[in-house]
Design an enzyme around this catalytic site. Sequence first.
Site, PDB file in Angstrom:
ATOM      1  N   ASN A 171       0.576  -1.073   0.174  1.00 31.21           N
ATOM      2  CA  ASN A 171       0.310   0.311   0.247  1.00 31.21           C
ATOM      3  C   ASN A 171       0.691   0.939  -0.300  1.00 31.21           C
ATOM      4  OD1 ASN A 171      -2.150  -1.708   0.447  1.00 31.21           O
ATOM      5  ND2 ASN A 171      -2.487  -1.322   2.530  1.00 31.21           N
ATOM      6  N   ASP A 173      -0.918   4.354   0.809  1.00 35.66           N
ATOM      7  CA  ASP A 173      -1.592   4.780   2.014  1.00 35.66           C
ATOM      8  C   ASP A 173      -0.787   5.656   3.043  1.00 35.66           C
ATOM      9  OD1 ASP A 173      -1.922   3.392   3.163  1.00 35.66           O
ATOM     10  OD2 ASP A 173      -3.452   2.700   2.271  1.00 35.66           O
ATOM     11  N   HIS A 190       5.979  -0.254  -2.351  1.00 30.74           N
ATOM     12  CA  HIS A 190       5.121  -0.292  -4.026  1.00 30.74           C
ATOM     13  C   HIS A 190       5.650   1.564  -3.345  1.00 30.74           C
ATOM     14  CE1 HIS A 190       3.013  -3.487  -5.133  1.00 30.74           C
ATOM     15  NE2 HIS A 190       4.512  -3.623  -5.391  1.00 30.74           N
ATOM     16  N   ASN A 300      -8.669 -13.292   2.801  1.00 28.27           N
ATOM     17  CA  ASN A 300      -8.634 -12.199   1.452  1.00 28.27           C
ATOM     18  C   ASN A 300     -10.142 -12.774   1.521  1.00 28.27           C
ATOM     19  OD1 ASN A 300      -7.793  -9.900  -0.103  1.00 28.27           O
ATOM     20  ND2 ASN A 300      -8.015 -11.707  -1.314  1.00 28.27           N
ATOM     21  N   LEU A 301     -11.040 -12.008   0.733  1.00 26.06           N
ATOM     22  CA  LEU A 301     -12.229 -11.967   0.249  1.00 26.06           C
ATOM     23  C   LEU A 301     -12.635 -12.511  -1.121  1.00 26.06           C
ATOM     24  CD1 LEU A 301     -14.497  -9.107   1.478  1.00 26.06           C
ATOM     25  CD2 LEU A 301     -14.823 -11.639   2.606  1.00 26.06           C
ATOM     26  N   GLN A 302     -11.117 -12.725  -1.632  1.00 24.67           N
ATOM     27  CA  GLN A 302     -11.238 -13.282  -3.194  1.00 24.67           C
ATOM     28  C   GLN A 302     -10.753 -14.557  -3.110  1.00 24.67           C
ATOM     29  OE1 GLN A 302     -10.189  -9.712  -4.851  1.00 24.67           O
ATOM     30  NE2 GLN A 302     -12.444  -9.109  -6.865  1.00 24.67           N
TER      31      GLN A 302
END
Length: 417
Positions: A171, A173, A190, A300-302
């Site tokens: 992230n 942010d 990143h 993770n949801l995916q």
Amino acid sequence: MAAELNILSRPTRKTARKLNLNTENELKARIRQISVILKKAADERSEEDKAILNTSQDIVIEIERRARLRDHAKRKLQEVEDPPGELLAKTMQLVDAIKQAKHLVVYTGAGISTAASIPDYRGPNGVWTLLQKRKSLEGTKSLVDAEPTLTHMAIAKLHQKGYVRHVVSQNCDGLHMRSGLPRHALSEVHGNMYIEVCTECEPEREYIRLFDVTEKTSFRRHTTDRCCKVCGAALRDTIVHFGEKGTLEQPLNWQAAGDCANKADVILCLGSSLKILRRYPCLWGMHKVQHKRPKLYIINLQWTPKDDVAAVKINGKCDSVMKSIMESLGLEIPKYFKSTDPIFQLTTPVLKDELCTINTKHLQPFDVKQCEDDIKPVLNENGEVIERKDTNLKTIPGWFGKGCAKRTGRGKRLKTA
């Protein structure tokens, strides 16, 4: 075929190309016709339809294969949550692993920041998902308004208590830094939207700001229009866009990330699709024999490409699972307060003549909601009033969606600018 065409005369080559084009167009028309037939129910197909399918079995097989691949790809993008009982059982397995771990490393992705109203990348309303559909990112909230989530604060607490040794984050942010996690225990591979650096100084000199430094930067264009106070060289952001290679020492901190991953006996992945992180062999102990590699736990949801090799894959929301983990460990999750945000102690003020280079919202060391009767003015780092309206400030971060490849109907790849 191309070599044969070069030997022929120009008129012959033109005729041959036209024949090839006509053949391709006929094949495309045939595929469209068969696709329409296959969409019909079996009892609704006419005798002519059945005859066409019987005489074009190779095309039918290929169309059905592609349909299966599309369905499989769609299922991977679906967000699925485990049933409560299964979710609890898996969480308890993870709690046991955390207690027994000698060197636990955490990898985080955009999924841990969605609770702070920051969109992820590959979710249903993710940045790349919207760009692939050619939808605008306008209306995205300023990331300066985002605050560390329950998961950010829980990770900081786990590090404080010695459970977590290092955090590797994708992230940009800056919320890990703002949660109070020490810089030495964090690798933002990143980059960080609040940090710009001078690469001419030795060692590289960091400037931590109270605003998004990426508003004027882009893919392979990283200068921020501000200069180093020491040597006068141009400053650059720290963001590593898709398709770029990160070379900065900080905040990427790849040395610590690799060292800690090499020592890890447990890896916990939170809110990441792992489609990028899996490409870094140094993070997974791939040089070790299989039984000596760290145990992998994923929240993770995916779907992720590491699901099959994970000891436990938890399909759940990061905040909910982390809350259960902290309760099971008997640890209280600290609340975030702006007054104790480390960024206000780490920041370097901009020079007065550089204020014109900033057109983004600033972090404020107070909560405006608590001052409704006496709204304080927006100040810069020097304490001077900035007479600008929020409606004129840029809200979309400069690093959103850069390097996201889109494909047009004619097969050309476009990149967002």
